[in-house]
Design a protein around this motif. Structure first.
Motif, PDB file in Angstrom:
ATOM      1  N   ARG A   1       0.872  -1.138  -0.007  1.00 23.49           N
ATOM      2  CA  ARG A   1       0.032   0.103   0.086  1.00 23.49           C
ATOM      3  C   ARG A   1       0.924   1.420  -0.206  1.00 23.49           C
ATOM      4  O   ARG A   1       1.691   1.505   1.068  1.00 23.49           O
ATOM      5  CB  ARG A   1      -0.911  -0.121   1.199  1.00 23.49           C
TER       6      ARG A   1
ATOM      7  N   LYS B   1       1.722  -4.135  -9.490  1.00 24.79           N
ATOM      8  CA  LYS B   1       0.688  -4.657  -8.752  1.00 24.79           C
ATOM      9  C   LYS B   1       0.521  -3.963  -7.196  1.00 24.79           C
ATOM     10  O   LYS B   1      -0.036  -4.627  -6.280  1.00 24.79           O
ATOM     11  CB  LYS B   1       0.739  -6.111  -8.428  1.00 24.79           C
ATOM     12  N   HIS B   2       0.868  -2.860  -6.924  1.00 24.04           N
ATOM     13  CA  HIS B   2       0.874  -2.316  -5.668  1.00 24.04           C
ATOM     14  C   HIS B   2      -0.606  -1.716  -5.543  1.00 24.04           C
ATOM     15  O   HIS B   2      -1.197  -1.126  -6.582  1.00 24.04           O
ATOM     16  CB  HIS B   2       1.779  -1.035  -5.565  1.00 24.04           C
ATOM     17  N   GLN B   3      -0.832  -1.342  -4.242  1.00 24.00           N
ATOM     18  CA  GLN B   3      -2.131  -0.473  -4.163  1.00 24.00           C
ATOM     19  C   GLN B   3      -1.867   1.152  -3.979  1.00 24.00           C
ATOM     20  O   GLN B   3      -1.138   1.269  -2.854  1.00 24.00           O
ATOM     21  CB  GLN B   3      -2.824  -1.018  -2.886  1.00 24.00           C
TER      22      GLN B   3
ATOM     23  N   THR C   1      -2.655   5.116  -3.356  1.00 19.93           N
ATOM     24  CA  THR C   1      -3.635   6.187  -2.921  1.00 19.93           C
ATOM     25  C   THR C   1      -2.947   7.478  -3.245  1.00 19.93           C
ATOM     26  O   THR C   1      -1.805   7.682  -2.941  1.00 19.93           O
ATOM     27  CB  THR C   1      -4.052   6.033  -1.550  1.00 19.93           C
TER      28      THR C   1
ATOM     29  N   TRP D   1      -0.635   2.678   5.820  1.00 22.34           N
ATOM     30  CA  TRP D   1       0.051   2.523   4.303  1.00 22.34           C
ATOM     31  C   TRP D   1       1.611   1.974   4.782  1.00 22.34           C
ATOM     32  O   TRP D   1       2.060   2.392   5.886  1.00 22.34           O
ATOM     33  CB  TRP D   1       0.315   3.778   3.641  1.00 22.34           C
TER      34      TRP D   1
END
Length: 338
Positions: free
Chosen positions: A2, A24-26, A28, A64
């Motif tokens: 994250r 493939k990371h999330q 924000t 995070w």
């Protein structure tokens, strides 16, 4: 993993997002929501104004693994982020600058080189370039105070170049060389040069997060030392230009009010007080995984991007000599030297 990116829609942020998503990371994003509105519609975005009194409140929820702080030059932004994110961050990566150093007279300076005194609070919000380095010094200090030294990574780029750079501090050369003709080249062909492609910097920062690498890193390139001649002829090689370079010494340029860095981008004299400005030691970053793509890739992608810009932007670059000034100084140099 994250990842929270503070900024994310400017120059280096989009490259980080693209690279991190591909791995493939999330992601924000946290920003004002005023630029890049069409970018990354699939990525969650928290809106906040870091200049506002409660501008970081949107960060008071969520956890995070990594926070990447891109646009920070105001220490109050670091403090605001630290207070809002307290206890919910695995690693904080601050994008700083080699401008934190106060003495560039010696080539080969590593991360322990002499630094500016931290800026006074009344100058934290200033856009005056004289406070840029001192403000970044204070940002580095506050990053460790807010997040803990064992969770902080500081990356100090030199000149960041490539597609999307609206400062034109590198773009000037591919554009000017592509136009061809007689080109004024500054100083000595052997004057050292350093720069970092925006893609290489962004990818390095993401990998520092993936590997949970803590520490401070000077981050510029290329890995093998280069100079003005190699850079200019390397850029010419990706064009079909008939450009010819006339080398004009630094003292003559100064006499004709041609400034290093702004009028002659990427360049500082390789002698005297700027002898080490373009010769910073980045071996620690290379050992940690920084890679540098060939100059040809950077030059071509920059030139291709420039040609997609609005006509008004193409007509007036933000850095480099105006054509008339270049012709005038070249004529004066030739008159002096027969």
């Amino acid at each position: 993993m994250r990842i929270l990116i503070l900024g994310g829609t400017g120059f280096i942020g989009p490259q980080q997002v693209d690279y991190a998503l591909a791995r493939k990371h999330q992601i924000t994003l946290f920003n004002r929501g005023q630029s890049g509105k069409g970018l990354f519609p699939q990525v969650p975005r928290i809106v906040g104004d870091r200049n506002a009194a409660n501008g970081h409140d949107g960060l008071k929820k969520g956890t995070w693994d990594v926070v990447i702080d891109n646009p920070t030059r105001n220490p109050q932004w670091v403090r605001g982020a630290g207070e809002a994110l307290k206890g919910r961050v695995g690693q904080y990566i601050l994008v700083s600058t080699i401008s934190v150093f106060s003495d560039y007279s010696k080539p080969g300076m590593d991360e322990n080189g002499p630094m500016h005194a931290p800026a006074a609070p009344e100058n934290w919000a200033s856009n005056d370039g004289n406070y840029y380095g001192p403000n970044k010094v204070q940002c580095e200090i506050d990053a460790k105070a807010q997040f803990g030294a064992d969770k902080v990574t500081i990356v100090r780029p030199g000149l960041i170049v490539g597609p999307g750079d609206l400062s034109d501090r590198f773009s000037y050369w591919p554009v000017r060389i592509d136009k061809g003709g007689d080109i004024m080249a500054p100083g000595l062909p052997s004057d050292p040069v350093q720069y970092i492609d925006v893609h290489d910097l962004s990818e390095f920062i993401v990998r520092l997060g993936e590997n949970h690498t803590i520490g401070t890193f000077n981050a510029t390139g290329p890995k093998s030392p280069t100079n003005m001649a190699e850079m200019l002829y390397g850029i010419k090689a990706v064009t079909s230009s008939d450009a010819k370079f006339t080398w004009v010494p630094a003292d003559f340029l100064a006499q004709h009010t041609v400034r290093a860095w702004s009028d002659m981008p990427v360049w500082q004299p390789g002698q005297g007080r700027t002898a080490g400005f373009m010769a910073v030691n980045c071996q620690k970053a290379y050992a940690a995984g920084l890679t540098c793509r060939p100059l040809a890739d950077t030059a071509k992608s920059t030139l291709d991007w420039y040609k997609t810009r609005p006509a008004a932007e193409q007509e007036k670059l933000r850095a480099g000599l105006a054509p008339d000034k270049e012709k005038t100084v070249l004529a004066a140099w030739r008159a002096k030297n027969g």
